[in-house]
Each structure stands twice: as structure tokens, then as C-alpha cells.
Scaffold this motif. Structure first.
Motif, mmCIF file in Angstrom:
data_model
loop_
_atom_site.group_PDB
_atom_site.id
_atom_site.type_symbol
_atom_site.label_atom_id
_atom_site.label_comp_id
_atom_site.label_asym_id
_atom_site.label_seq_id
_atom_site.Cartn_x
_atom_site.Cartn_y
_atom_site.Cartn_z
ATOM 1 N N GLU A 172 0.945 -1.173 -0.165
ATOM 2 C CA GLU A 172 0.029 0.091 0.090
ATOM 3 C C GLU A 172 1.037 1.280 0.040
ATOM 4 O O GLU A 172 1.801 1.265 0.707
ATOM 5 C CB GLU A 172 -0.908 -0.229 1.253
ATOM 6 C CG GLU A 172 -1.704 1.307 1.407
ATOM 7 C CD GLU A 172 -2.412 1.151 2.901
ATOM 8 O OE1 GLU A 172 -3.261 0.388 3.049
ATOM 9 O OE2 GLU A 172 -2.169 2.164 3.636
ATOM 10 N N TYR A 173 0.671 2.083 -0.762
ATOM 11 C CA TYR A 173 1.086 3.518 -0.714
ATOM 12 C C TYR A 173 0.158 4.785 -0.727
ATOM 13 O O TYR A 173 -0.995 4.662 -1.442
ATOM 14 C CB TYR A 173 1.987 3.815 -1.891
ATOM 15 C CG TYR A 173 2.911 4.930 -1.983
ATOM 16 C CD1 TYR A 173 4.010 5.071 -1.251
ATOM 17 C CD2 TYR A 173 2.447 6.176 -2.440
ATOM 18 C CE1 TYR A 173 4.763 6.173 -1.325
ATOM 19 C CE2 TYR A 173 3.060 7.377 -2.615
ATOM 20 C CZ TYR A 173 4.315 7.239 -1.962
ATOM 21 O OH TYR A 173 4.980 8.382 -1.851
ATOM 22 N N ASP A 177 3.594 9.737 2.352
ATOM 23 C CA ASP A 177 4.828 8.822 1.808
ATOM 24 C C ASP A 177 4.746 7.550 2.776
ATOM 25 O O ASP A 177 5.711 6.992 2.999
ATOM 26 C CB ASP A 177 5.970 9.414 2.065
ATOM 27 C CG ASP A 177 7.380 8.916 0.970
ATOM 28 O OD1 ASP A 177 6.849 8.486 -0.037
ATOM 29 O OD2 ASP A 177 8.501 8.900 1.544
ATOM 30 N N SER A 178 3.398 7.247 2.685
ATOM 31 C CA SER A 178 3.077 5.802 3.656
ATOM 32 C C SER A 178 3.190 4.737 2.984
ATOM 33 O O SER A 178 2.824 4.541 1.690
ATOM 34 C CB SER A 178 1.845 5.896 4.089
ATOM 35 O OG SER A 178 1.490 4.671 4.825
ATOM 36 N N MET A 179 3.949 3.972 3.240
ATOM 37 C CA MET A 179 4.262 2.406 2.525
ATOM 38 C C MET A 179 4.020 1.234 3.743
ATOM 39 O O MET A 179 4.606 1.429 4.735
ATOM 40 C CB MET A 179 5.743 2.417 2.239
ATOM 41 C CG MET A 179 5.978 3.273 1.052
ATOM 42 S SD MET A 179 7.601 3.139 0.657
ATOM 43 C CE MET A 179 8.715 4.019 1.920
ATOM 44 N N ARG A 204 6.053 5.670 7.330
ATOM 45 C CA ARG A 204 5.452 6.775 6.994
ATOM 46 C C ARG A 204 6.138 7.988 7.531
ATOM 47 O O ARG A 204 6.644 7.986 8.645
ATOM 48 C CB ARG A 204 4.020 6.836 7.046
ATOM 49 C CG ARG A 204 3.491 6.910 8.613
ATOM 50 C CD ARG A 204 1.997 7.398 8.666
ATOM 51 N NE ARG A 204 1.619 7.307 9.854
ATOM 52 C CZ ARG A 204 1.602 7.950 11.022
ATOM 53 N NH1 ARG A 204 2.500 9.237 10.622
ATOM 54 N NH2 ARG A 204 1.168 8.081 12.187
ATOM 55 N N GLY A 972 -4.651 6.741 -0.473
ATOM 56 C CA GLY A 972 -4.046 5.868 -1.328
ATOM 57 C C GLY A 972 -4.387 4.470 -2.214
ATOM 58 O O GLY A 972 -5.639 4.424 -2.390
#
Length: 979
Positions: A172-173, A177-179, A204, A972
Motif C-alpha cells: 500500500e502506498y 509517503d506511507s508504505m 510513513r 492511497g
């Protein structure tokens, strides 16, 4: 709403807040059946006579439930908030964690695969690879053990599947800038063994912008991994082993924002009638008192030495020019938060079915630790610049006052102003050397004074539980079991570090040495910071429990259960601050503190720690009468009794009226409910009504920089409704709603926000020796307000010290109806007692006046409990479009409205927490046989920054309020596979 109206309003109970996933047209029933173990055996959720919500793996994904904050949105009469230290509060039906302290127990029992976890980071981590989450509302002390007064949250992890190989993964992005990545692999080994390994990783950027240095804080960098092994040697036997590890190392912020309407007098620090975006008046804090011209002059009786003071309590404070942005996602701080946490546990579960009897044994071992720091005042102080106190220190340390002064002030200056009076100054490190900058333990250096706190914990536990269940053919069955748990918190300190405290430690250390006539070597006072030091907390708990089930007919069953719980607690703690004289050259003052500091004024002799041992035992249980009047309709009525053990309040000054222990909580809960599946399985409708008689509720308050707990009584009552509607396989709707009314019983407490209690004949005092508040309270009506007492006492103090340090007049305090002043509470008591004046005084056992009351007690009777929203509504809808090629498109939206609640039990207007709404939505494209998916999502679509909780600090910090909020809008894309 009256009790009888509430209980008669409905004969129904809750069921499934789980937002079901898309149904296959051939499925029957239309809504999937969820199997739960709320009664320690596998049963359909719709046949369990308990208010329980269950979310299976697909429901968690579909409703975007990734953590505790998400989970509470889908539950009736449930709220969740972070709290001030490294904990959180999960409140069910108004029953939550209102007790603060190491020996406090959680009201909500947290279990993993039925194993209790007393200290866990599960409310901070993300959910992954779960079979389901069960949330039981109401006391569950019979089957789920100690301290389940509000309910139980039971996380059931996915077990290895012995039928074949499987794997899944997702990435998930999103914004910030969350991964986020998850993965799972499952593989059997032969016919009887299976292994499953799963994990997640989240990284993130921070949700909050720091305007001071243009950085972001409150980010996340955490991961967890879980390994499971299952062995099925035969059809009647299974053994499950689970190992889990979690780690976090980032800049998570424990506090979202700090609110205050500045009190210009400094007597309170923050005005009691509003929460604004001001910074606390720094002249109200302990750090200011201990580094003030007033206290140094009074203690030294020297106008020249009074010039060493960093601040004039009647002049500008260190936050005079500081700013607090109005946006809750912005701060201006000069100390970045840090957050380090880890947890691991290993557990096993053995099950064997003997036919008419079954045995289950569950046990495990866990270790967890957390260490967090944050800017204490969430602000940036003014730089020292040309501070006369620092220049005076440099001059006297250099010999301007003679060699005697220089001998004692020289070492202090070397630590306090190592770069000269205009250079950077350093603050002590928060550690167990107790010497700080004077022993070479530096926490940071800057051109402005820095304040930070540190909250840490290091705990471990092991437990084992066994129960036997019968499965007889006749009308009688039973369950019988026992549990043993051993828990230890090896260290649970809370530090507050500030340059003003360091400065006081150095200057008053020098004054102590000078006062010895040269017999003491140069030294400082240790520790040069505040520490609530719980050196050890242990809990040994055991219980035996059983239930009997009698089937009067095929449709009517009576359940009678009982449990005896026993808890032994031991606490070893102390709260020193500038307490012992330590010579320079000593880098670790542990031994000196152990031989010179008395932590327990109630016990004869010198006690390095206060040690308390307490024991509690209680019988709890439940009685349930259920009528399954059709295969799809259940009605039940129940009585249950819940218990949460008492504990020990932290060490305290005897001048404060506080009980050393607080009593256990007891809840007598009455509930009626119904669970119904109607319209050929297209509708599930469940309703519950409940009433609680709540005895000895544990309520926390802050006094003298420490949380103390009192007991009172309360009533709780409410209604809950949950429905799932699937008119055809393409459509699915879920609706939950709840009403809640809480009422505190007879209780009188001092409101630290306004110690005058709203009266105009009380004078509020800020004690310059310890930054506490006390009050001059008339003993009879019609007595003049005690302004003249202040003038007399401050006149005596000034005369004794040989200078005009304290003003004689009082000043009006904004937000109150009265006046206040700086003074010394013990001197005021002596003036009142000596003159026979009609004002309240506290006396010691020998009859000597020692202080004044900390304020006027106000009546809390009838107030609402904190963190208990009066209503809550959640509505979700889902549409699935199935394509001819086997793919599908799922559209879903969920909206939750949470009603008003209170941040404190005083229920002042300033304590009100407004209602709020949260909207989540997503669209997901599924591949053939759900082998892959692509999803677009948004959480908190309206970007609601609603407040979820308050924490009011104590008078020595200036009575500012820390708030906690929802997470901001997130959106996202995600993609994943499964085979």
C-alpha cells in the motif's frame, strides 16, 4: 433515561458489527455465519447470549480496520484514545481506564488466542493475518479472568492450514509517503504438521509539522512478524505454538497538542475557563520556582545571591514570546519526540477431545518494553540572551564574591554554563545515575532552556490456564478451569527534565554547602530532575472458575457461573527531586540516594523506597437465562459481576490528604437482549439493554506532580443495536447504534483547574517552594477574603529574608471569581494558626500547622463519567458488481458519528469533547477467484481533527491540557495477491 425505562425498552442484544464481505449468490444464508469462542467453545455468534462483536479477516480488510482507533469506530458504546504516557484507554459502555499508575489494572482485558496480556503494544501496532477479532461488551470475569470489568478484546490469529500451500501479500502506498506491506506464507508438512509465517511493515512521514525547524514528527517505522506451528496427531488432538515479535523505532508523538489560555498572574499558569492556543505561563512551573530570584533570595537571605535567579516571578516568563499554532497538525517545539518499543511472546495451546469431555491448556511468556520522550511544554522558550542570573553566576564563580563563594559556585557554573553566560546551556539526561549534567550525563544543549519528559516501561509475564468442558448427551453440562499469572514490571520510570530544575539543583546545592560552614565539599542536589521511580511492581494472580449449563428444554437454557480471583501486588517506588546532597565528582548517586533519601515518611527510619504489599480477592460470576424460541431467534437475560483489583498510590507528601491504597472496582451488570436472523437470512438484528451498578470506581487526579486514585460509585445504563442487511447478494448494509447514560455517585474533589471552587471568598496561592497550589478558605460565612493574610505572611517572609521578594497584594485571576498570589503555604498556615484566624489549616499529628488545603472540594455527584460518548451511530454500505469474466468490483463506504463526551469527571464546560463524524470509503477490483486485487481508499475523508481525549497536568506544570486526536485524512492505493 431511567433504569426501568431502559431495561424494558428492548429485550434484545448485540451481535456482529462485522461488515460482511461480498456474498456469492449461491450462499445460504445471505449473511455469512461467524463462529466465535466468547464462551470458550466454538459457537455461532448469533447463538451466544453475550453482547459480542466479531470481525473476520475479510471484514477487517473491507472496513479498513487496521488498528485500535479504526476498530472502535465500528463498535457501539466503545471509544478509544491515546493517553498521556505510553498507554491508551479502550472504553466499553463508559467503563475504561480512569485509574493512572503502575499498580492500576486495565478495565478491558486483552487476550491473544485466549491468553491474557497485561502489558502489550497491540493498541499501537497494525493488525495483520488475523482469523478474527472478538469484542465482548460487559463484565466477563467468569470465563476471561481478572479485570474484564468493561469487556474483552480477543485477537484470534490465523492458524496454519494443513490442507495445502497458500501465500498472500499486499503493498500500500498513500499520502504522507506511507508504505505498508503485509505477507503470509502457509505450508503443510505431511498430513499432521503445518507452519504459517506472516508479518507487516509500516513506514510513513509524520502527521504533524514542526514549524520550529521545518521537520515532521509523529511518523511511524514499525514492523511485526508472527510464526505459527500446528500439529494434529489425530482427529481429537491439536497443538498450536505461536511466536510473535514487534518493533518500533520512530518519532511517534504521545501528545498531539497542548492547549492553554494563559493566566498572566502565574498563580495557575492556565486560566480554568477555556482551552486556547496560548503557552502556559512559565512562571507557574516548578522549574521557574526553583530558579527564581524570589526563592533563592528567601533561602539565602542575601540580595546579592538573589541575583543568581534566572527569572523574576513577577516579570516576563520564558514563554513570553512563544507561539502555539492553532492547527492541531502543527507545533513549534525544540525537542523532537522519540519512541522505541518492542514486544515478543511465545505461547502454546493444547486441545484434546476425550468424547464426553474436552481439555484445553493455554500458556505463554511475554516481554515488552517502551521508551518515549517528548517536548514537555510543546513549545520553544525564549533564548537566554543577556540573562542577569547567568552573568551573576559567572561572576561569583570567578571570584567576584570571594573565594568561599567561588569554591561552591565554581563547579556549579562549570556544569550550568559550560560555554559561558551567553553560550549554549545543557539539560540533564533522564537516567538512573541521578546526577545529570553534574555527573557528566547530558540530555542536550541549546541557547534556550529545554524541557522534556521520558516515560518508559520494561515488563514481562507468564501465565497458564486450563479448563475442562463436558459434552454430555443429557440436559446438564459444565466447564471447570483455573489460571495462574505472574507479572513483573522491572522499571517504570517517568522523568521530567528542565534547565530550571538543573539550575536549582546547582544553586541550592551550593547554598547547602555554604550553609555547612565549609564542612561539606562542593556539591549539588540530586536528582536534578523529577522522577517517579517505580523500581519494581509485581503481580501474582490466580483464579478458579466454573460454569454449569442446564437445558430445561431444547429451547431454554440456564447458565450459572462463578469465579474466585486472588491478586497479590507489590510496589517499590519513590519520587525524589533535589532531595540529597551529592559532592562533585560523583557520577552515579544511586548509593547516596539509597542511604540519604527517605522515600516513606509514614514508616520510621530511613527508607530508600516506599514498599507496599496488598492483596485482593473477590468472587464474581454470572447467571444467564436464554430462550432460543426459534432456530433464528434468541432472547436472553443475564446478571454478571465484574471485578478489577485495587492498588497502591505513589509516594506522596503527608501534607496532602491522599489514601495510600485504592479499593477494587465492582460492577453488578444486568442485561437483556435478543439476536435475530430474519427474512430468510437476509437480515440480522440484535439489540441489548443494560444497567450497571458500579461500586468503588477508580478515578485519577494529579496532585503534587503525581497521579493519585480515589474511589467512588457510579451508574451506567444504555442501549445497543446492530443490524446487517443483505437484500440481495450484491448489496450489504451494516448499522450500529448506541445510547449511553452514566452518573457518578456522591463524590467531592478539589478541581485543580480552579482550586477556589468558583467562590469569591477564597484566595489561591502558588507555593514558591514546590509550585503547588493551596487555598485560604474561610471556616465560616461572611469572613473577609484572605488577602490580608497574604500581606501578613509575605511581609514576614520578606522581613526574615531581608528583602522585598514577595508582593503583599493579591491579583485577580482570569477565569475565576477570586484572587491569587505567590507565597509559602506553610508560612500562611502559621500566620493563620498563630493569630487564631477563621481560615482552614492543616495540622500534623503533633498539632503543629503544616499547610493549607489544596482547594475547595466541589460536588461531582450526578456528573457523567469521562470518555463515555452519549451516543454513537455507524452506517456502512457495500455494492458488489460481478463480471462475466469472474472478476468483481466492490464499492464500500462507512460513516461513524460519535456523540459528545467529557474529558474529566468535573464536567466543566472546558472539559467538553465535541461530537464528530468519520467517513471511510474504498473501491476494490478483484481478480478471478480473488487471486489478486487493486484498491483505492480514503480514511477520515473529511479530515476531521476531532479530539478523543484530554489530560490535565498538575499545578507545578501550570495546568495545561494535553489533547489526543483522530488520525488525519489518509488516502492511497493498494494491491495484493492470494493463492
Amino acid at each position: 433515561m431511567r433504569k426501568i425505562e431502559l431495561l424494558c425498552a428492548s429485550a434484545l442484544t448485540m451481535c456482529v458489527a462485522a461488515p460482511a464481505h461480498a456474498q456469492d449468490p449461491a450462499d445460504d444464508p445471505a449473511i455469512a455465519v461467524i463462529v466465535v469462542t466468547a464462551q470458550r467453545q466454538a459457537e455461532s455468534l448469533q447463538t451466544v447470549p453475550i453482547a459480542v462483536s466479531a470481525f473476520d479477516a475479510e471484514a477487517l480488510e473491507r472496513q479498513q480496520i487496521e488498528n485500535a482507533s479504526d476498530l472502535q469506530l465500528s463498535l457501539p458504546n466503545v471509544s478509544f484514545t491515546k493517553t498521556n504516557f505510553t498507554t491508551s484507554s479502550f472504553t466499553i459502555r463508559g467503563v475504561g481506564d480512569l485509574c493512572t499508575g503502575t499498580s492500576c489494572d486495565s478495565a478491558t482485558a486483552i487476550h491473544v488466542n485466549d491468553m491474557p496480556l497485561l502489558a502489550t503494544r497491540l493498541f499501537e501496532t497494525e493488525y495483520f493475518d488475523l482469523e478474527r477479532v472478538e469484542v465482548l461488551r460487559g463484565p466477563q470475569g467468569t470465563l476471561f479472568g481478572r479485570n474484564a470489568t468493561s469487556g474483552v478484546v480477543n485477537f484470534i490469529t490465523a492458524r496454519p492450514d494443513l490442507s495445502g500451500f497458500a501465500a498472500s501479500g499486499s503493498f500500500e502506498y498513500g499520502n504522507y509517503d506511507s508504505m505498508r506491506a503485509t505477507g503470509m506464507v502457509n505450508f503443510p508438512i505431511g498430513d499432521s504438521f503445518g507452519i504459517r509465517v506472516a508479518g507487516f511493515y509500516l513506514n510513513r512521514d509524520g502527521y504533524t509539522e514542526n514549524l520550529f525547524d521545518n521537520t515532521r514528527i509523529d511518523d511511524r517505522d514499525l514492523y511485526a512478524v508472527r510464526g505459527s506451528l500446528r500439529w494434529e496427531p489425530g482427529p481429537d488432538t491439536s497443538l498450536d505454538l505461536v511466536g510473535y515479535y514487534f518493533n518500533e523505532d520512530d518519532h511517534r508523538s504521545r501528545i498531539q497538542k497542548q492547549l492553554c489560555t494563559r493566566d498572566p498572574t502565574g498563580v495557575l499558569g492556565c486560566a480554568p475557563n477555556a482551552l486556547g492556543n496560548d503557552i502556559v505561563n512559565g512562571n507557574s512551573t516548578l522549574a521557574a520556582m526553583l530558579s527564581s530570584q524570589q526563592l533563592i533570595g528567601i533561602r539565602s537571605r542575601s540580595a546579592a545571591l538573589a541575583g543568581l535567579g534566572l527569572v523574576n516571578l513577577y516579570g516576563p516568563d520564558q514563554y513570553q514570546n512563544a507561539s502555539n499554532p492553532s492547527d492541531v497538525r502543527q507545533v513549534s517545539i525544540d525537542y523532537a519526540p522519540t519512541y522505541e518499543a518492542d514486544e515478543w511472546f511465545a505461547m502454546g495451546r493444547f486441545e484434546h477431545d476425550f468424547g464426553s469431555m474436552a481439555l484445553t491448556v493455554t500458556g505463554g511468556y511475554q516481554e515488552t518494553s517502551v521508551d518515549s520522550r517528548t517536548d514537555y511544554n510543546l513549545s520553544v522558550s525564549d533564548p537566554f540572551g543577556i540573562n542577569t542570573g547567568l552573568f551573576t553566576l559567572a561572576a561569583l564563580a570567578g571570584g567576584a564574591g570571594g573565594p568561599g563563594l567561588a569554591a561552591y559556585l565554581g563547579p556549579a557554573a562549570a556544569a550550568l554554563i559550560p560555554n559561558g553566560p551567553t553560550g549554549a546551556v545543557c539539560v540533564s539526561e533522564a537516567d538512573f545515575s541521578y546526577t545529570g549534567i553534574f555527573g557528566g550525563h547530558v540530555g542536550g544543549c541549546d541557547i534556550r532552556p529545554v524541557e522534556f519528559d521520558r516515560s518508559a516501561s520494561d515488563a514481562r509475564q507468564w501465565s497458564v490456564e486450563a479448563h475442562v468442558d463436558s459434552d454430555f448427551d443429557g440436559p446438564f453440562n459444565f466447564l471447570l478451569g483455573g489460571i495462574y499469572l505472574d507479572y513483573e514490571n522491572l522499571q517504570n520510570p517517568y522523568f521530567v527534565n528542565a534547565y530550571g530544575l538543573d539550575y536549582g539543583a546547582g544553586i541550592f546545592g551550593a547554598l547547602t554547602g555554604l550553609g555547612s560552614g565549609g564542612t561539606l565539599p562542593p556539591g549539588f542536589l540530586a536528582p536534578p530532575f523529577f522522577i517517579s521511580d517505580t523500581d519494581s511492581f509485581t503481580l501474582e494472580s490466580w483464579g478458579i472458575f466454573g460454569e454449569a449449563y442446564v437445558d430445561f428444554t431444547d429451547d431454554i437454557r440456564l447458565t450459572v457461573g462463578a469465579r474466585y480471583s486472588h491478586d497479590d501486588k507489590f510496589v517499590r517506588a519513590r519520587s525524589p527531586i533535589l532531595s540529597v546532597y551529592v559532592p562533585y565528582g560523583v557520577t552515579d548517586a544511586t548509593d547516596i540516594l539509597g542511604t540519604s533519601f527517605d522515600a516513606d515518611g509514614q514508616t520510621p527510619g530511613q527508607q530508600p523506597y516506599r514498599e507496599d504489599s496488598v492483596s485482593f480477592g473477590e468472587i464474581t460470576g454470572r447467571v444467564v437465562l436464554e430462550w432460543q424460541w426459534s432456530p433464528d431467534n434468541l432472547v436472553y437475560a443475564s446478571y454478571s459481576r465484574g471485578y478489577k483489583s485495587g492498588g497502591v498510590n505513589p509516594p506522596f507528601d503527608p501534607v496532602f490528604s491522599v489514601q495510600a491504597q485504592f479499593r477494587p472496582e465492582i460492577i453488578n451488570a444486568f442485561e437483556i437482549g435478543s439476536k435475530n436472523t430474519i427474512a430468510n437470512g437476509a437480515v440480522q438484528l440484535n439489540v441489548t439493554a443494560f444497567y450497571y451498578d458500579y461500586s468503588d470506581l477508580q478515578l485519577s487526579r494529579i496532585l503534587n506532580r503525581t497521579s493519585f486514585n480515589d474511589n467512588t460509585n457510579a451508574e451506567v445504563m444504555g442501549l445497543e443495536l446492530e443490524a446487517i442487511i443483505s437484500p440481495d447478494p450484491a448489496w450489504l448494509f451494516n448499522i450500529t447504534g448506541s445510547l449511553l447514560h452514566t452518573r457518578i455517585g456522591e463524590l467531592f474533589l478539589v478541581n485543580t483547574r480552579d482550586p477556589s471552587g468558583g467562590r469569591d471568598d477564597v484566595v489561591i496561592i502558588k507555593d514558591i517552594t514546590n509550585a503547588a497550589n493551596c487555598a485560604i478558605i474561610p471556616t465560616i460565612a461572611g469572613v473577609p477574603r484572605g488577602d490580608a493574610v497574604v500581606a501578613a505572611a509575605n511581609g514576614l517572609i520578606n522581613a526574615s529574608a531581608g528583602g522585598a521578594y514577595l508582593q503583599l497584594a493579591t491579583s485577580p485571576i482570569p477565569g475565576t471569581n477570586t484572587t491569587g498570589a505567590y507565597s509559602i503555604c506553610s508560612t500562611l498556615a502559621q500566620v493563620i494558626a498563630g493569630g487564631g484566624l477563621p481560615y482552614q489549616v492543616l495540622f500534623n499529628s503533633a498539632g503543629a500547622p503544616i499547610g493549607l488545603p489544596d482547594g475547595v472540594a466541589v460536588d461531582l455527584s450526578g456528573n457523567n463519567l469521562p470518555l463515555a460518548p452519549d451516543m454513537k451511530i455507524s452506517v456502512g454500505g457495500q455494492y458488489t458488481a460481478d463480471f462475466d469474466n469472474g472478476m468483481s468490483l466492490v464499492l464500500r463506504a462507512d460513516y461513524t458519528y460519535t456523540g459528545e463526551q467529557w474529558g474529566r469527571s468535573f464536567n466543566d464546560p472546558v472539559d467538553r469533547i465535541d461530537s464528530y463524524g468519520v467517513l471511510n470509503a474504498q473501491v476494490q477490483l478483484n481478480g478471478v477467484d480473488n487471486r489478486w486485487f487493486v484498491r483505492a481508499f480514503v480514511q477520515n475523508a473529511f479530515d476531521n481533527n476531532a479530539i478523543t481525549g484530554h489530560y490535565l497536568t498538575d499545578p507545578s506544570s501550570g495546568l495545561f491540557t494535553n489533547i489526543f486526536t483522530l488520525e488525519p485524512r489518509r488516502y492511497g492505493l493498494a494491491a495484493g495477491f492470494s493463492f
